[in-house]
Motif scaffolding. Structure first.
Motif, PDB file in Angstrom:
ATOM      1  N   HIS A 273      -0.661 -13.524  -6.801  1.00 52.62           N
ATOM      2  CA  HIS A 273       0.501 -12.963  -6.115  1.00 52.62           C
ATOM      3  C   HIS A 273       1.170 -11.914  -7.007  1.00 52.62           C
ATOM      4  CE1 HIS A 273       3.381 -15.392  -8.578  1.00 52.62           C
ATOM      5  NE2 HIS A 273       2.341 -16.205  -8.637  1.00 52.62           N
ATOM      6  N   ALA A 274       1.978 -11.061  -6.396  1.00 52.43           N
ATOM      7  CA  ALA A 274       2.671  -9.997  -7.107  1.00 52.43           C
ATOM      8  C   ALA A 274       4.166 -10.252  -7.079  1.00 52.43           C
ATOM      9  CB  ALA A 274       2.357  -8.640  -6.478  1.00 52.43           C
ATOM     10  N   GLU A 275       4.865  -9.770  -8.089  1.00 52.69           N
ATOM     11  CA  GLU A 275       6.320  -9.878  -8.116  1.00 52.69           C
ATOM     12  C   GLU A 275       6.911  -9.035  -6.994  1.00 52.69           C
ATOM     13  OE1 GLU A 275      10.044  -9.012 -11.194  1.00 52.69           O
ATOM     14  OE2 GLU A 275       7.965  -8.962 -11.894  1.00 52.69           O
ATOM     15  N   PRO A 276       7.822  -9.608  -6.206  1.00 48.69           N
ATOM     16  CA  PRO A 276       8.399  -8.855  -5.073  1.00 48.69           C
ATOM     17  C   PRO A 276       9.051  -7.551  -5.520  1.00 48.69           C
ATOM     18  CG  PRO A 276       8.974 -11.182  -4.926  1.00 48.69           C
ATOM     19  CD  PRO A 276       8.331 -10.991  -6.269  1.00 48.69           C
ATOM     20  N   GLY A 277       8.887  -6.531  -4.702  1.00 50.46           N
ATOM     21  CA  GLY A 277       9.507  -5.248  -4.969  1.00 50.46           C
ATOM     22  C   GLY A 277       8.792  -4.365  -5.958  1.00 50.46           C
ATOM     23  N   THR A 278       7.633  -4.785  -6.435  1.00 52.21           N
ATOM     24  CA  THR A 278       6.885  -4.010  -7.419  1.00 52.21           C
ATOM     25  C   THR A 278       5.802  -3.179  -6.729  1.00 52.21           C
ATOM     26  OG1 THR A 278       5.284  -5.791  -7.759  1.00 52.21           O
ATOM     27  CG2 THR A 278       7.265  -5.797  -9.157  1.00 52.21           C
ATOM     28  N   PRO A 279       5.281  -2.168  -7.416  1.00 52.57           N
ATOM     29  CA  PRO A 279       4.149  -1.411  -6.862  1.00 52.57           C
ATOM     30  C   PRO A 279       2.960  -2.313  -6.533  1.00 52.57           C
ATOM     31  CG  PRO A 279       5.101  -0.217  -8.700  1.00 52.57           C
ATOM     32  CD  PRO A 279       5.780  -1.553  -8.671  1.00 52.57           C
ATOM     33  N   SER A 280       2.769  -3.373  -7.309  1.00 50.58           N
ATOM     34  CA  SER A 280       1.652  -4.276  -7.034  1.00 50.58           C
ATOM     35  C   SER A 280       1.854  -5.019  -5.722  1.00 50.58           C
ATOM     36  CB  SER A 280       1.496  -5.282  -8.182  1.00 50.58           C
ATOM     37  OG  SER A 280       1.101  -4.625  -9.370  1.00 50.58           O
ATOM     38  N   ALA A 281       3.110  -5.389  -5.413  1.00 45.46           N
ATOM     39  CA  ALA A 281       3.396  -6.039  -4.134  1.00 45.46           C
ATOM     40  C   ALA A 281       3.098  -5.098  -2.983  1.00 45.46           C
ATOM     41  CB  ALA A 281       4.851  -6.506  -4.093  1.00 45.46           C
ATOM     42  N   GLU A 282       3.443  -3.826  -3.146  1.00 49.31           N
ATOM     43  CA  GLU A 282       3.138  -2.844  -2.111  1.00 49.31           C
ATOM     44  C   GLU A 282       1.630  -2.643  -1.981  1.00 49.31           C
ATOM     45  OE1 GLU A 282       3.533   0.088   0.849  1.00 49.31           O
ATOM     46  OE2 GLU A 282       4.814  -1.545   0.140  1.00 49.31           O
ATOM     47  N   ALA A 283       0.927  -2.660  -3.110  1.00 45.46           N
ATOM     48  CA  ALA A 283      -0.527  -2.518  -3.064  1.00 45.46           C
ATOM     49  C   ALA A 283      -1.164  -3.690  -2.329  1.00 45.46           C
ATOM     50  CB  ALA A 283      -1.082  -2.412  -4.488  1.00 45.46           C
ATOM     51  N   LEU A 284      -0.649  -4.903  -2.543  1.00 44.08           N
ATOM     52  CA  LEU A 284      -1.176  -6.056  -1.807  1.00 44.08           C
ATOM     53  C   LEU A 284      -0.904  -5.918  -0.310  1.00 44.08           C
ATOM     54  CD1 LEU A 284      -0.530  -9.374  -3.799  1.00 44.08           C
ATOM     55  CD2 LEU A 284      -2.702  -8.238  -3.334  1.00 44.08           C
ATOM     56  N   ARG A 285       0.290  -5.384   0.029  1.00 44.14           N
ATOM     57  CA  ARG A 285       0.603  -5.197   1.438  1.00 44.14           C
ATOM     58  C   ARG A 285      -0.368  -4.201   2.075  1.00 44.14           C
ATOM     59  NH1 ARG A 285       2.860  -2.007   4.906  1.00 44.14           N
ATOM     60  NH2 ARG A 285       3.195  -0.371   3.345  1.00 44.14           N
ATOM     61  N   LEU A 286      -0.652  -3.123   1.356  1.00 45.79           N
ATOM     62  CA  LEU A 286      -1.610  -2.142   1.857  1.00 45.79           C
ATOM     63  C   LEU A 286      -3.001  -2.748   1.971  1.00 45.79           C
ATOM     64  CD1 LEU A 286      -0.514   1.031  -0.161  1.00 45.79           C
ATOM     65  CD2 LEU A 286      -0.139   0.582   2.274  1.00 45.79           C
ATOM     66  N   LEU A 287      -3.355  -3.584   0.999  1.00 43.62           N
ATOM     67  CA  LEU A 287      -4.662  -4.232   1.026  1.00 43.62           C
ATOM     68  C   LEU A 287      -4.772  -5.154   2.236  1.00 43.62           C
ATOM     69  CD1 LEU A 287      -7.281  -4.345  -0.632  1.00 43.62           C
ATOM     70  CD2 LEU A 287      -6.321  -6.294  -1.861  1.00 43.62           C
ATOM     71  N   ALA A 288      -3.668  -5.834   2.559  1.00 45.06           N
ATOM     72  CA  ALA A 288      -3.671  -6.724   3.711  1.00 45.06           C
ATOM     73  C   ALA A 288      -3.836  -5.938   5.015  1.00 45.06           C
ATOM     74  CB  ALA A 288      -2.383  -7.540   3.748  1.00 45.06           C
ATOM     75  N   SER A 289      -3.221  -4.751   5.084  1.00 39.80           N
ATOM     76  CA  SER A 289      -3.338  -3.942   6.302  1.00 39.80           C
ATOM     77  C   SER A 289      -4.723  -3.316   6.409  1.00 39.80           C
ATOM     78  CB  SER A 289      -2.264  -2.848   6.317  1.00 39.80           C
ATOM     79  OG  SER A 289      -2.457  -1.923   5.249  1.00 39.80           O
ATOM     80  N   TRP A 290      -5.336  -3.033   5.239  1.00 37.30           N
ATOM     81  CA  TRP A 290      -6.702  -2.491   5.248  1.00 37.30           C
ATOM     82  C   TRP A 290      -7.664  -3.593   5.640  1.00 37.30           C
ATOM     83  CZ3 TRP A 290     -10.494  -3.471   1.156  1.00 37.30           C
ATOM     84  CH2 TRP A 290     -11.681  -2.775   1.349  1.00 37.30           C
ATOM     85  N   GLY A 291      -7.549  -4.739   4.910  1.00 34.84           N
ATOM     86  CA  GLY A 291      -8.251  -5.965   5.280  1.00 34.84           C
ATOM     87  C   GLY A 291      -9.748  -5.893   5.253  1.00 34.84           C
ATOM     88  N   VAL A 292     -10.330  -6.978   5.716  1.00 33.32           N
ATOM     89  CA  VAL A 292     -11.782  -7.109   5.849  1.00 33.32           C
ATOM     90  C   VAL A 292     -12.051  -7.865   7.130  1.00 33.32           C
ATOM     91  CG1 VAL A 292     -12.317  -7.074   3.387  1.00 33.32           C
ATOM     92  CG2 VAL A 292     -11.701  -9.224   4.480  1.00 33.32           C
ATOM     93  N   ASP A 293     -13.280  -7.825   7.580  1.00 34.68           N
ATOM     94  CA  ASP A 293     -13.640  -8.546   8.791  1.00 34.68           C
ATOM     95  C   ASP A 293     -13.535 -10.046   8.583  1.00 34.68           C
ATOM     96  OD1 ASP A 293     -14.170  -6.186  10.054  1.00 34.68           O
ATOM     97  OD2 ASP A 293     -16.317  -6.210   9.564  1.00 34.68           O
ATOM     98  N   GLU A 294     -13.240 -10.747   9.662  1.00 29.68           N
ATOM     99  CA  GLU A 294     -13.127 -12.198   9.594  1.00 29.68           C
ATOM    100  C   GLU A 294     -14.413 -12.831   9.080  1.00 29.68           C
ATOM    101  OE1 GLU A 294     -11.224 -15.938  10.212  1.00 29.68           O
ATOM    102  OE2 GLU A 294     -10.530 -13.865  10.055  1.00 29.68           O
ATOM    103  N   GLY A 295     -15.541 -12.191   9.292  1.00 34.21           N
ATOM    104  CA  GLY A 295     -16.821 -12.764   8.884  1.00 34.21           C
ATOM    105  C   GLY A 295     -17.068 -12.792   7.401  1.00 34.21           C
ATOM    106  N   THR A 296     -16.146 -12.210   6.596  1.00 33.40           N
ATOM    107  CA  THR A 296     -16.367 -12.228   5.151  1.00 33.40           C
ATOM    108  C   THR A 296     -15.980 -13.555   4.529  1.00 33.40           C
ATOM    109  OG1 THR A 296     -14.169 -11.319   4.730  1.00 33.40           O
ATOM    110  CG2 THR A 296     -15.984  -9.760   4.965  1.00 33.40           C
TER     111      THR A 296
END
Length: 300
Positions: A273-296
Protein backbone atom coordinates in the motif's frame (compact mmCIF):
# COMPACT_ATOMS: atom_id res chain seq x y z
CA UNK A 1 21.73 -28.11 0.51
CA UNK A 2 23.95 -25.93 -1.62
CA UNK A 3 27.54 -25.84 -0.51
CA UNK A 4 29.62 -22.69 -0.34
CA UNK A 5 31.52 -23.75 -3.46
CA UNK A 6 28.30 -23.52 -5.43
CA UNK A 7 27.88 -27.21 -6.09
CA UNK A 8 24.39 -28.64 -6.11
CA UNK A 9 22.85 -29.82 -2.82
CA UNK A 10 22.22 -33.43 -2.03
CA UNK A 11 18.96 -34.80 -3.36
CA UNK A 12 17.79 -35.80 0.10
CA UNK A 13 17.85 -32.24 1.41
CA UNK A 14 19.68 -30.19 3.96
CA UNK A 15 22.90 -31.33 5.62
CA UNK A 16 21.92 -30.12 9.07
CA UNK A 17 25.39 -30.65 10.59
CA UNK A 18 27.10 -28.59 7.91
CA UNK A 19 24.45 -25.88 8.16
CA UNK A 20 24.85 -25.67 11.94
CA UNK A 21 28.62 -25.45 11.63
CA UNK A 22 28.60 -22.71 9.02
CA UNK A 23 25.86 -20.74 10.72
CA UNK A 24 27.72 -20.59 14.03
CA UNK A 25 31.01 -19.80 12.32
CA UNK A 26 29.59 -16.93 10.30
CA UNK A 27 27.73 -15.48 13.33
CA UNK A 28 30.93 -15.61 15.40
CA UNK A 29 32.97 -14.02 12.63
CA UNK A 30 30.74 -10.95 12.45
CA UNK A 31 31.25 -10.06 16.13
CA UNK A 32 34.21 -7.86 17.01
CA UNK A 33 35.91 -8.14 20.41
CA UNK A 34 35.03 -4.53 21.20
CA UNK A 35 31.36 -5.33 20.52
CA UNK A 36 31.31 -7.57 23.60
CA UNK A 37 33.79 -5.69 25.80
CA UNK A 38 36.87 -7.83 25.14
CA UNK A 39 40.06 -5.69 25.12
CA UNK A 40 42.50 -6.32 22.28
CA UNK A 41 45.23 -3.89 23.38
CA UNK A 42 46.35 -3.40 19.80
CA UNK A 43 47.28 -7.05 19.26
CA UNK A 44 47.00 -8.46 15.75
CA UNK A 45 44.27 -11.05 15.41
CA UNK A 46 44.59 -13.83 12.85
CA UNK A 47 40.88 -14.50 12.49
CA UNK A 48 37.95 -12.15 11.92
CA UNK A 49 35.53 -11.79 14.77
CA UNK A 50 35.66 -13.60 18.06
CA UNK A 51 37.78 -16.64 18.78
CA UNK A 52 36.03 -19.83 19.83
CA UNK A 53 37.40 -19.59 23.34
CA UNK A 54 36.13 -16.03 23.67
CA UNK A 55 32.65 -17.01 22.53
CA UNK A 56 32.65 -20.04 24.84
CA UNK A 57 33.57 -17.83 27.79
CA UNK A 58 30.78 -15.38 26.99
CA UNK A 59 28.28 -18.22 26.75
CA UNK A 60 29.48 -19.92 29.93
CA UNK A 61 30.39 -23.24 28.30
CA UNK A 62 33.69 -25.05 27.86
CA UNK A 63 35.76 -24.44 24.75
CA UNK A 64 35.63 -28.15 23.91
CA UNK A 65 31.84 -28.18 24.18
CA UNK A 66 31.41 -25.13 21.96
CA UNK A 67 33.96 -26.48 19.47
CA UNK A 68 32.00 -29.72 19.09
CA UNK A 69 28.83 -27.72 18.51
CA UNK A 70 30.46 -25.50 15.89
CA UNK A 71 31.73 -28.62 14.17
CA UNK A 72 28.09 -29.60 13.69
CA UNK A 73 27.70 -32.00 16.61
CA UNK A 74 24.50 -30.76 18.25
CA UNK A 75 23.60 -34.12 19.79
CA UNK A 76 22.11 -33.75 23.27
CA UNK A 77 22.71 -30.00 23.44
CA UNK A 78 20.21 -28.41 25.79
CA UNK A 79 17.88 -25.53 24.96
CA UNK A 80 19.47 -23.59 27.85
CA UNK A 81 22.92 -23.87 26.27
CA UNK A 82 21.54 -22.79 22.90
CA UNK A 83 19.91 -19.80 24.56
CA UNK A 84 23.22 -18.84 26.18
CA UNK A 85 25.08 -19.14 22.89
CA UNK A 86 22.37 -17.11 21.14
CA UNK A 87 22.79 -14.33 23.71
CA UNK A 88 26.57 -14.41 23.38
CA UNK A 89 26.31 -14.20 19.59
CA UNK A 90 23.67 -11.47 19.86
CA UNK A 91 21.33 -13.33 17.57
CA UNK A 92 18.06 -11.85 16.41
CA UNK A 93 14.84 -13.69 17.22
CA UNK A 94 14.84 -15.24 13.74
CA UNK A 95 18.49 -16.29 14.06
CA UNK A 96 17.84 -17.77 17.50
CA UNK A 97 14.95 -19.82 16.15
CA UNK A 98 17.12 -20.95 13.23
CA UNK A 99 19.86 -22.09 15.62
CA UNK A 100 17.37 -24.13 17.63
CA UNK A 101 15.93 -25.74 14.50
CA UNK A 102 19.40 -26.78 13.39
CA UNK A 103 20.80 -27.96 16.71
CA UNK A 104 18.09 -28.96 19.16
CA UNK A 105 18.13 -32.55 20.40
CA UNK A 106 16.30 -35.14 18.33
CA UNK A 107 14.04 -36.06 21.21
CA UNK A 108 12.93 -32.42 21.50
CA UNK A 109 12.47 -31.85 17.79
CA UNK A 110 9.08 -32.50 16.28
CA UNK A 111 9.60 -33.66 12.74
CA UNK A 112 8.44 -30.91 10.43
CA UNK A 113 7.42 -32.36 7.11
CA UNK A 114 7.69 -30.31 3.95
CA UNK A 115 4.43 -28.98 2.54
CA UNK A 116 2.77 -31.13 -0.06
CA UNK A 117 3.88 -30.54 -3.61
CA UNK A 118 0.47 -29.14 -4.54
CA UNK A 119 -0.13 -26.34 -2.04
CA UNK A 120 -3.79 -25.39 -1.74
CA UNK A 121 -5.28 -21.99 -0.96
CA UNK A 122 -8.53 -22.06 0.96
CA UNK A 123 -11.59 -20.71 -0.91
CA UNK A 124 -12.13 -18.15 1.84
CA UNK A 125 -8.64 -16.75 1.21
CA UNK A 126 -9.38 -16.49 -2.50
CA UNK A 127 -12.56 -14.60 -1.71
CA UNK A 128 -10.58 -12.31 0.57
CA UNK A 129 -8.09 -11.57 -2.21
CA UNK A 130 -10.95 -10.77 -4.59
CA UNK A 131 -12.40 -8.33 -2.06
CA UNK A 132 -9.14 -6.40 -1.61
CA UNK A 133 -9.40 -3.62 -4.17
CA UNK A 134 -7.00 -0.82 -4.98
CA UNK A 135 -3.90 -2.44 -3.48
CA UNK A 136 -1.77 -5.42 -4.57
CA UNK A 137 -2.11 -8.54 -2.45
CA UNK A 138 -1.04 -12.15 -2.83
CA UNK A 139 -0.80 -15.40 -0.89
CA UNK A 140 2.64 -16.99 -0.70
CA UNK A 141 3.69 -20.40 0.54
CA UNK A 142 6.59 -22.79 1.00
CA UNK A 143 9.92 -22.04 -0.68
CA UNK A 144 8.61 -18.54 -1.63
CA UNK A 145 6.03 -20.00 -4.04
CA UNK A 146 3.32 -17.60 -5.23
CA UNK A 147 -0.03 -19.35 -4.78
CA UNK A 148 -2.79 -16.81 -5.46
CA UNK A 149 -3.10 -13.08 -6.10
CA UNK A 150 -5.56 -10.31 -6.81
CA UNK A 151 -6.04 -8.13 -9.87
CA UNK A 152 -3.79 -5.34 -8.55
CA UNK A 153 -0.90 -7.71 -7.80
CA UNK A 154 -1.01 -8.87 -11.41
CA UNK A 155 -1.04 -5.24 -12.56
CA UNK A 156 1.98 -4.37 -10.39
CA UNK A 157 4.14 -7.48 -10.61
CA UNK A 158 3.09 -8.94 -13.96
CA UNK A 159 0.73 -11.65 -15.09
CA UNK A 160 1.87 -14.61 -13.01
CA UNK A 161 -0.98 -16.60 -14.50
CA UNK A 162 0.95 -16.76 -17.79
CA UNK A 163 3.93 -18.45 -16.13
CA UNK A 164 4.37 -22.19 -15.64
CA UNK A 165 3.55 -23.17 -12.07
CA UNK A 166 7.20 -23.86 -11.18
CA UNK A 167 8.19 -20.32 -12.19
CA UNK A 168 5.64 -18.72 -9.86
CA UNK A 169 8.30 -18.44 -7.21
CA UNK A 170 9.80 -15.24 -5.80
CA UNK A 171 13.33 -16.60 -5.61
CA UNK A 172 13.33 -17.68 -9.26
CA UNK A 173 11.76 -14.40 -10.38
CA UNK A 174 14.17 -12.30 -8.34
CA UNK A 175 17.38 -13.96 -9.52
CA UNK A 176 16.53 -15.36 -12.94
CA UNK A 177 14.01 -12.93 -14.45
CA UNK A 178 15.64 -9.67 -15.65
CA UNK A 179 12.30 -7.84 -15.54
CA UNK A 180 12.32 -8.02 -11.74
CA UNK A 181 15.81 -6.59 -11.56
CA UNK A 182 14.35 -3.59 -13.39
CA UNK A 183 11.17 -3.49 -11.32
CA UNK A 184 12.85 -3.28 -7.89
CA UNK A 185 14.96 -0.15 -7.53
CA UNK A 186 16.47 -1.66 -4.37
CA UNK A 187 17.06 -5.03 -6.01
CA UNK A 188 20.09 -5.82 -3.83
CA UNK A 189 17.95 -5.48 -0.71
CA UNK A 190 15.15 -7.53 -2.26
CA UNK A 191 17.62 -10.28 -3.22
CA UNK A 192 19.21 -10.40 0.25
CA UNK A 193 15.80 -10.59 1.91
CA UNK A 194 14.73 -13.37 -0.42
CA UNK A 195 17.74 -15.54 0.41
CA UNK A 196 17.34 -14.88 4.14
CA UNK A 197 13.72 -16.08 3.99
CA UNK A 198 14.80 -19.26 2.21
CA UNK A 199 17.53 -19.90 4.79
CA UNK A 200 15.01 -19.66 7.61
CA UNK A 201 12.66 -22.03 5.81
CA UNK A 202 15.54 -24.44 5.17
CA UNK A 203 16.27 -24.70 8.87
CA UNK A 204 12.65 -25.64 9.53
CA UNK A 205 12.21 -28.07 6.63
CA UNK A 206 15.54 -29.80 6.23
CA UNK A 207 14.08 -32.74 4.33
CA UNK A 208 12.30 -30.76 1.60
CA UNK A 209 13.70 -32.06 -1.73
CA UNK A 210 12.01 -29.29 -3.73
CA UNK A 211 13.90 -26.69 -1.72
CA UNK A 212 17.15 -28.53 -2.43
CA UNK A 213 16.34 -28.52 -6.14
CA UNK A 214 15.52 -24.81 -6.05
CA UNK A 215 18.71 -23.85 -4.19
CA UNK A 216 20.80 -26.06 -6.47
CA UNK A 217 19.31 -24.47 -9.59
CA UNK A 218 19.80 -20.92 -8.32
CA UNK A 219 23.33 -21.65 -7.11
CA UNK A 220 24.30 -22.79 -10.58
CA UNK A 221 22.51 -20.04 -12.51
CA UNK A 222 23.12 -16.99 -10.30
CA UNK A 223 26.43 -15.80 -8.85
CA UNK A 224 24.53 -13.32 -6.65
CA UNK A 225 22.39 -16.06 -5.15
CA UNK A 226 25.41 -18.27 -4.48
CA UNK A 227 27.22 -15.42 -2.72
CA UNK A 228 24.22 -14.49 -0.56
CA UNK A 229 23.48 -18.13 0.31
CA UNK A 230 27.01 -18.48 1.68
CA UNK A 231 26.42 -15.67 4.22
CA UNK A 232 23.93 -17.86 6.16
CA UNK A 233 21.81 -14.82 7.03
CA UNK A 234 18.24 -15.54 8.11
CA UNK A 235 15.22 -13.26 8.37
CA UNK A 236 11.51 -13.61 9.03
CA UNK A 237 8.97 -12.13 6.65
CA UNK A 238 7.46 -9.04 8.21
CA UNK A 239 6.93 -5.49 7.01
CA UNK A 240 8.94 -2.84 5.22
CA UNK A 241 9.13 -0.57 2.21
CA UNK A 242 9.99 -1.34 -1.41
CA UNK A 243 10.79 1.13 -4.18
CA UNK A 244 9.76 0.10 -7.67
CA UNK A 245 9.77 1.41 -11.22
CA UNK A 246 6.68 0.22 -13.08
CA UNK A 247 6.73 0.38 -16.91
CA UNK A 248 3.30 2.08 -17.00
CA UNK A 249 2.97 4.32 -13.92
CA UNK A 250 6.63 4.98 -13.12
CA UNK A 251 8.22 4.99 -9.68
CA UNK A 252 6.37 3.90 -6.56
CA UNK A 253 7.31 3.67 -2.90
CA UNK A 254 5.09 1.05 -1.30
CA UNK A 255 4.92 -0.25 2.24
CA UNK A 256 4.16 -3.93 2.67
CA UNK A 257 2.72 -5.99 5.51
CA UNK A 258 3.03 -9.76 5.81
CA UNK A 259 0.30 -11.59 7.70
CA UNK A 260 1.15 -15.19 8.58
CA UNK A 261 -1.66 -17.74 8.31
CA UNK A 262 -0.98 -20.29 11.06
CA UNK A 263 -3.65 -22.77 9.95
CA UNK A 264 -2.50 -22.90 6.33
CA UNK A 265 0.79 -24.83 6.26
CA UNK A 266 3.14 -21.85 6.39
CA UNK A 267 1.19 -19.66 3.99
CA UNK A 268 1.15 -15.88 4.34
CA UNK A 269 -0.74 -12.89 2.94
CA UNK A 270 1.29 -9.92 1.68
CA UNK A 271 -0.35 -6.57 1.02
CA UNK A 272 1.31 -3.51 -0.54
CA UNK A 273 0.00 0.00 0.00
CA UNK A 274 1.01 3.64 -0.45
CA UNK A 275 0.83 6.54 1.98
CA UNK A 276 -2.33 8.57 1.24
CA UNK A 277 -1.83 11.75 -0.72
CA UNK A 278 1.55 10.75 -2.14
CA UNK A 279 2.57 10.35 -5.79
CA UNK A 280 2.76 6.61 -5.13
CA UNK A 281 -0.90 6.57 -4.03
CA UNK A 282 -1.83 8.33 -7.26
CA UNK A 283 0.27 5.84 -9.23
CA UNK A 284 -1.60 2.95 -7.60
CA UNK A 285 -4.90 4.63 -8.48
CA UNK A 286 -3.79 4.93 -12.10
CA UNK A 287 -2.63 1.32 -12.05
CA UNK A 288 -6.05 0.26 -10.78
CA UNK A 289 -7.79 2.15 -13.60
CA UNK A 290 -5.40 0.63 -16.16
CA UNK A 291 -5.85 -2.81 -14.60
CA UNK A 292 -5.58 -6.26 -16.06
CA UNK A 293 -8.06 -8.80 -17.30
CA UNK A 294 -9.91 -10.86 -14.73
CA UNK A 295 -8.26 -13.96 -16.18
CA UNK A 296 -4.85 -13.01 -14.81
CA UNK A 297 -5.80 -14.21 -11.32
CA UNK A 298 -4.36 -17.52 -10.20
CA UNK A 299 -6.46 -20.57 -10.92
CA UNK A 300 -4.55 -23.21 -8.96
Amino acid sequence: MARDDGTAPAADGLDRRAELSEFLRTRRARLKPEDVGIPTMGRHRRVPGLRREELAQLAGVSVAYYTRLEQGNGRNVSVEVLDAIARALRLSDAEHAHLVHLARPTQQRRRQSAPKRQQQVRPALRHLLDSIEGVPAYVGGARSDILAWNRMAAALFGDWGQLPRAERNWARLTFLNPDYRELFLDWDSKAADMVSYLRLYAGQHAEDPELSALVGELSVKSDEFRRLWATHDVKEKGHGVKRMRHPVVGELTLAYETLHLPDDDGQFLSVYHAEPGTPSAEALRLLASWGVDEGTRAKL
